[in-house]
Design an enzyme around this catalytic site. Structure first.
Site, PDB file in Angstrom:
ATOM      1  N   GLU A  17       4.714  -5.273  -7.840  1.00 46.86           N
ATOM      2  CA  GLU A  17       3.563  -4.455  -7.413  1.00 46.86           C
ATOM      3  C   GLU A  17       2.901  -3.856  -8.651  1.00 46.86           C
ATOM      4  O   GLU A  17       3.580  -3.333  -9.533  1.00 46.86           O
ATOM      5  CB  GLU A  17       4.022  -3.329  -6.484  1.00 46.86           C
ATOM      6  CG  GLU A  17       2.851  -2.429  -6.084  1.00 46.86           C
ATOM      7  CD  GLU A  17       3.233  -1.408  -5.022  1.00 46.86           C
ATOM      8  OE1 GLU A  17       3.678  -1.815  -3.939  1.00 46.86           O
ATOM      9  OE2 GLU A  17       3.090  -0.206  -5.302  1.00 46.86           O
ATOM     10  N   ALA A 124      -1.404   2.059  10.880  1.00 47.75           N
ATOM     11  CA  ALA A 124      -1.489   0.728  10.270  1.00 47.75           C
ATOM     12  C   ALA A 124      -1.588  -0.347  11.355  1.00 47.75           C
ATOM     13  O   ALA A 124      -2.265  -1.366  11.169  1.00 47.75           O
ATOM     14  CB  ALA A 124      -0.262   0.492   9.399  1.00 47.75           C
TER      15      ALA A 124
END
Ligand code: FAD
Length: 292
Positions: A17, A124
């Site tokens: 990431e 989400a």
């Protein structure tokens, strides 16, 4: 390629990431990180997205595109929905499509404490549903081995995860954690609630003492006493702190691999030295896992 297909093909998925630099820093800093990481050929690289449309949000698309189109590595673009309208999300989806990006990490984002939140999404799962109604992306989602801070308890949090999966999320990446027992307990709960998608463990090598408080505050993850003691002991020497942090992270990862986890997502903090060294510590085990 869809990330769900990478999980189909491989026993163990390893990814990095990175985050876009702050608006005040040059974008070149992240390109240097990418240049330094690209030859490691991770299965994919994910790029974070500023919550609520932060000033560097548009860089997520740009950086994800460079990963995919210049380095030929799959990219996973994070996308938060809190405070956004459907029209705003459509614009980002269109940009991602134009760059050929096929994978999105569907996120709510943190609710700002001091502002009223307007927008058309609450969770989400709402974003995942909206994307799947309109487009063809492969969606990832998040999970929290120590529970999300706004949930009453971990069991409630895991139950809520099912909404995301039902909305079309095909794989999960966990919040960082330093004690593998939280992750194993979480996996047991996920199985209890029929969450059967691949789940990658989020691991972050701590590299200095200043990170400890910040990381605990931001992620809610507990830092074990032995990490704190090591960072305090070697606080006068940054290389020693980084080596200790990477050794702890390596130990965690090797144990997770032995237990057969689906993959590890390394929070690199844009530090290619740490990413490379941690990767090198486990590369033969990654190859061995994928030959099993
Ligand atoms: P959700 O999955 O929506 O969950 C939020 C809370 O609501 C949880 O307590 C959950 O149990 C509950 N919940 C969920 N659905 C329902 C429902 N239908 N009904 C009732 N309750 C429900 N933040 C950024 O700003 N940018 C990033 O790029 C970013 N990347 C991240 C990457 C990873 C791997 C992780 C773990 C976190 C990341 N975050 C990022 C942080 C994240 O945005 C925050 O943790 C945020 O508070 C929650 O987002 P979420 O998508 O996990 O929320």
């Amino acid at each position: 390629m869809f990330i769900k297909d990478i999980f189909e093909k491989k026993k163990f998925v390893f990814s990095f990431e990175i985050f876009p630099p702050k608006a005040t820093s040059s974008i070149d800093t992240v390109y240097k990180t990418l240049e330094a990481l690209s030859d490691l050929r991770p299965d994919y690289i994910s790029v974070t997205y500023g919550a609520g449309g932060g000033s560097n949000s548009n860089k997520t698309v740009e950086i994800s595109s460079i990963i995919k189109n210049r380095y030929d590595i799959e990219s996973l673009a994070h996308l938060t929905c809190i405070g956004s309208t459907k029209e705003e999300i459509k614009v980002v989806l269109q940009e991602l499509k134009e760059e050929g990006i096929k994978n999105i990490l569907a996120l709510r984002g943190d609710i700002p404490l001091d502002q009223e939140v307007c927008g058309e999404f609450q969770y989400a799962s709402d974003l995942a549903e909206f994307i799947m109604e309109n487009d063809k992306f492969d969606l990832g989602g998040t999970c929290y081995p120590e529970g999300h801070y706004s949930s009453k308890n971990i069991e409630e949090d895991v139950k809520n995860l099912k909404y995301k999966i039902d909305a079309g999320v095909t794989h999960l990446t966990s919040q960082l954690f330093f004690n593998n027992d939280y992750f194993y307990n979480f996996l047991d709960l996920a199985a209890k609630y029929n969450i059967n998608v691949p789940i990658q463990a989020g691991i972050m090598p701590l590299t200095n003492i200043k990170q400890i408080e910040k990381i605990s505050a931001l992620s809610g993850s507990k830092v074990p006493e032995k990490y704190v003691r090591a960072m305090e002991k070697f606080a006068h020497d940054k290389d020693a702190m980084a080596d200790a942090g990477m050794a702890f992270a390596t130990e965690q990862i090797v144990e997770l691999m032995t237990m057969g986890v689906d993959g590890v997502h390394l929070y690199t903090m844009n530090n290619p030295y740490v990413a490379r060294k941690t990767h090198d510590n486990i590369i033969s085990i990654i190859h061995a896992m994928n030959r099993l």
